[in-house]
Design a protein around this motif. Structure first.
Motif, PDB file in Angstrom:
ATOM      1  N   ARG A   6      28.917  38.782  47.877  1.00  0.00           N
ATOM      2  CA  ARG A   6      30.355  38.574  47.316  1.00  0.00           C
ATOM      3  C   ARG A   6      29.668  39.753  45.882  1.00  0.00           C
ATOM      4  N   LEU A   7      29.253  39.534  45.274  1.00  0.00           N
ATOM      5  CA  LEU A   7      28.851  40.572  43.627  1.00  0.00           C
ATOM      6  C   LEU A   7      29.953  42.162  43.785  1.00  0.00           C
ATOM      7  N   THR A   8      29.481  42.771  45.001  1.00  0.00           N
ATOM      8  CA  THR A   8      30.771  44.010  45.692  1.00  0.00           C
ATOM      9  C   THR A   8      32.423  43.381  45.427  1.00  0.00           C
ATOM     10  N   LEU A   9      33.356  42.033  45.613  1.00  0.00           N
ATOM     11  CA  LEU A   9      34.413  41.728  45.909  1.00  0.00           C
ATOM     12  C   LEU A   9      34.651  41.328  43.949  1.00  0.00           C
ATOM     13  N   SER A  10      33.199  40.644  43.642  1.00  0.00           N
ATOM     14  CA  SER A  10      34.045  40.557  42.183  1.00  0.00           C
ATOM     15  C   SER A  10      34.252  41.664  41.547  1.00  0.00           C
ATOM     16  N   TYR A  11      33.048  42.866  41.644  1.00  0.00           N
ATOM     17  CA  TYR A  11      33.392  43.949  40.805  1.00  0.00           C
ATOM     18  C   TYR A  11      34.533  44.554  41.176  1.00  0.00           C
ATOM     19  N   ALA A  12      35.576  44.749  42.521  1.00  0.00           N
ATOM     20  CA  ALA A  12      36.364  44.950  43.414  1.00  0.00           C
ATOM     21  C   ALA A  12      37.664  44.449  42.696  1.00  0.00           C
ATOM     22  N   GLY A  13      37.598  42.950  42.418  1.00  0.00           N
ATOM     23  CA  GLY A  13      38.636  42.079  41.965  1.00  0.00           C
ATOM     24  C   GLY A  13      39.015  42.729  40.509  1.00  0.00           C
ATOM     25  N   PHE A  14      37.963  42.107  39.621  1.00  0.00           N
ATOM     26  CA  PHE A  14      37.929  42.868  38.407  1.00  0.00           C
ATOM     27  C   PHE A  14      38.775  44.185  38.061  1.00  0.00           C
ATOM     28  N   ILE A  15      38.326  45.228  38.879  1.00  0.00           N
ATOM     29  CA  ILE A  15      38.916  46.608  39.276  1.00  0.00           C
ATOM     30  C   ILE A  15      40.034  46.612  39.060  1.00  0.00           C
ATOM     31  N   LEU A  16      40.291  45.626  40.439  1.00  0.00           N
ATOM     32  CA  LEU A  16      42.225  45.786  40.837  1.00  0.00           C
ATOM     33  C   LEU A  16      42.373  44.850  39.653  1.00  0.00           C
ATOM     34  N   LEU A  17      41.994  44.013  39.157  1.00  0.00           N
ATOM     35  CA  LEU A  17      42.906  43.045  37.744  1.00  0.00           C
ATOM     36  C   LEU A  17      42.851  43.911  36.783  1.00  0.00           C
ATOM     37  N   ALA A  69      49.585  53.398  44.665  1.00  0.00           N
ATOM     38  CA  ALA A  69      48.597  54.276  45.620  1.00  0.00           C
ATOM     39  C   ALA A  69      47.378  54.251  44.119  1.00  0.00           C
ATOM     40  N   ALA A  70      47.925  54.215  43.542  1.00  0.00           N
ATOM     41  CA  ALA A  70      46.805  54.486  42.113  1.00  0.00           C
ATOM     42  C   ALA A  70      45.858  52.610  42.271  1.00  0.00           C
ATOM     43  N   SER A  71      46.569  51.484  42.764  1.00  0.00           N
ATOM     44  CA  SER A  71      45.771  50.368  42.988  1.00  0.00           C
ATOM     45  C   SER A  71      44.915  50.291  44.050  1.00  0.00           C
ATOM     46  N   ALA A  72      45.578  51.277  45.520  1.00  0.00           N
ATOM     47  CA  ALA A  72      44.600  51.513  46.484  1.00  0.00           C
ATOM     48  C   ALA A  72      43.545  52.231  46.007  1.00  0.00           C
ATOM     49  N   PHE A  73      43.343  52.866  45.243  1.00  0.00           N
ATOM     50  CA  PHE A  73      42.460  54.141  44.809  1.00  0.00           C
ATOM     51  C   PHE A  73      41.494  52.777  44.259  1.00  0.00           C
ATOM     52  N   LEU A  74      41.612  51.957  43.060  1.00  0.00           N
ATOM     53  CA  LEU A  74      41.192  51.464  42.860  1.00  0.00           C
ATOM     54  C   LEU A  74      40.136  50.566  43.305  1.00  0.00           C
ATOM     55  N   LEU A  75      41.572  49.842  44.397  1.00  0.00           N
ATOM     56  CA  LEU A  75      40.309  48.838  45.282  1.00  0.00           C
ATOM     57  C   LEU A  75      39.464  49.975  46.073  1.00  0.00           C
ATOM     58  N   VAL A  76      39.795  50.747  46.372  1.00  0.00           N
ATOM     59  CA  VAL A  76      38.668  51.307  47.792  1.00  0.00           C
ATOM     60  C   VAL A  76      36.949  51.869  46.700  1.00  0.00           C
ATOM     61  N   PHE A  77      37.491  52.208  45.525  1.00  0.00           N
ATOM     62  CA  PHE A  77      36.369  52.723  44.516  1.00  0.00           C
ATOM     63  C   PHE A  77      36.186  51.195  44.120  1.00  0.00           C
ATOM     64  N   GLY A  78      36.629  50.744  44.285  1.00  0.00           N
ATOM     65  CA  GLY A  78      35.991  49.482  43.025  1.00  0.00           C
ATOM     66  C   GLY A  78      35.026  48.671  44.634  1.00  0.00           C
ATOM     67  N   LEU A  79      35.341  48.504  46.376  1.00  0.00           N
ATOM     68  CA  LEU A  79      34.207  47.911  46.751  1.00  0.00           C
ATOM     69  C   LEU A  79      33.256  49.370  46.556  1.00  0.00           C
ATOM     70  N   ALA A  80      33.764  50.283  47.413  1.00  0.00           N
ATOM     71  CA  ALA A  80      32.248  51.267  47.188  1.00  0.00           C
ATOM     72  C   ALA A  80      31.593  51.318  46.476  1.00  0.00           C
TER      73      ALA A  80
END
Ligand SMILES: Nc1ncnc2c1ncn2[C@@H]1O[C@H](COP(=O)(O)OP(=O)(O)O)[C@@H](O)[C@H]1O
Ligand SMILES: [Mg+2]
Length: 361
Positions: A6-17, A69-80
């Motif tokens: 849940r924390l991971t998804l929140s982080y990734a979500g925020f970064i993506l946003l 591409a930047a969004s995809a990178f942010l998503l991967v980066f946010g998740l990891a």
């Protein structure tokens, strides 16, 4: 879903946003400087200026794939990154859970001892360690008590066995004497069992409470034990003000009787004195029992209230105590939210003070 996920998804979500917002801002900013269609006035007319000026659709074509591409990178980066950070944040929790499981399975000696800064996890771990330490000490005390109680209960049974063995080997002996001795030993065993039951009852704190005046209780106990004191040539002096408290009358009477009994039996026969005082001070009431007697070392005095502790080590045949008198007093006092103080008198004897909360008037 685990907290880590849940924390991971929140982080990734925020970064993506945040990334999307940033891209949107850039897009709006670009639009302000790029017109819908470009009209270039050539000067002189007819000549190709040789200059490429992009319009909006050119811009969109160039910007969109890079933004994606930047969004995809942010998503991967946010998740990891989120997975890694959440793991690090939650690591202390895993240690605390492990310790809880170990404690639940009976290993109370394990401690978390969480290293690092003072934070919420550290506070929780320290509080947990403190609780484990207290629990461990409590369990050890209970074990010691059970072992001591069994040992004490075995003694009268062993004495009975010996008496019976002797009687069997020598049938011609006087049975009257044997019966008398068996009776005395049995009384001792009953006293001990009753003391243990009393201790359990006081520890459970489940007794009816009412208004009790300690000065009346002191008089009652004195009246009961006066023959014992007179038999030993001792005087008892009872004085003091009314001392109203809330509690169980039978238990408070037992407490006072135990203290008075001790003051009489651990005294100088023929020349000793016992005094009982009651009083009310502020929000508490006190009962003080003092007596003359052998001098006691302060170190010894501090241990007297422990179960089965007998001060002098000698057991006088005429007042075999079971060694639970003061332990029962402590237990009853604590069940009434009071405190017990045992102080040696300079030169001789002991002063025992019980302080209890005063009854609301
Ligand atoms: N009022 C007192 N004066 C002197 N010694 C005392 C007094 N009360 C208790 N003690 C000492 O403390 C020990 C423990 O007391 P207690 O718990 O009542 O056990 P018991 O009286 O059965 O021995 C006694 O053996 C005695 O040595
Ligand atoms: Mg006693």
């Amino acid at each position: 879903m685990s907290v880590r996920l849940r924390l991971t998804l929140s982080y990734a979500g925020f970064i993506l946003l945040a990334g999307a917002l940033l891209l949107a801002v850039v897009w709006v900013f670009l639009l302000r400087y790029v017109p819908d269609a470009v009209l270039i006035a050539s000067d002189p007319p007819g000549r190709d200026p040789g200059l490429f000026v992009p319009n909006r659709s050119d811009l969109l074509r160039a910007f969109a794939p890079r933004a994606a591409a930047a969004s995809a990178f942010l998503l991967v980066f946010g998740l990891a990154g989120g997975w890694f950070l959440a793991g690090r944040m939650l690591a202390p929790l895993a240690r605390i859970t492990d310790a809880t499981r170990m404690a639940a399975s009976g290993s109370l000696s394990h401690r978390i001892r969480l290293p690092g800064r003072e934070d919420e996890f550290r506070e929780l771990a320290d509080a947990f360690d403190g609780m484990l330490a207290r629990l461990e000490a409590h369990v050890a005390e209970q074990r010691r008590f059970a072992a001591n109680a069994s040992h004490e209960l075995r003694t009268p049974l062993t004495v009975t066995q010996t008496l019976l063995d002797v009687a069997r080997r020598d049938p011609d002996r006087d049975t009257g004497q044997l019966v008398d001795r068996l009776h005395a030993v049995n009384t001792w065993a009953i006293d001990l069992t009753e003391a243990l039951l009393l201790l359990t009852r006081a520890d459970q704190r489940s007794f009816p409470r009412g208004h009790v005046d300690l000065s009346l209780v002191a008089e009652e106990a004195t009246e009961t034990l006066l023959p014992l004191a007179e038999g030993r040539g001792l005087t008892i002096e009872t004085s003091g003000d009314i001392a109203p408290t809330m509690g169980s009358h039978p238990l408070l009477l037992q407490m006072t009787t135990n203290l008075l009994h001790n003051a009489i039996v651990h005294n100088f026969p023929g020349q000793g004195a016992v005094w009982v005082r009651t009083g009310a001070r502020g929000r508490s009431v006190t009962l003080t029992v003092g007596n003359t007697g052998e001098e006691l070392a302060p170190r010894l005095v501090s241990t007297l209230a422990e179960p089965f502790r007998r001060g002098t080590g000698r057991i006088h045949a005429d007042h075999v105590g079971v060694g639970l008198g003061l332990a029962i007093v402590t237990s009853i006092t604590e069940a009434h939210d009071g405190t017990l103080t045992v102080t040696p008198r300079a030169g001789d004897g002991l002063i025992v003070t019980v302080q209890l909360p005063a009854a609301p008037s």
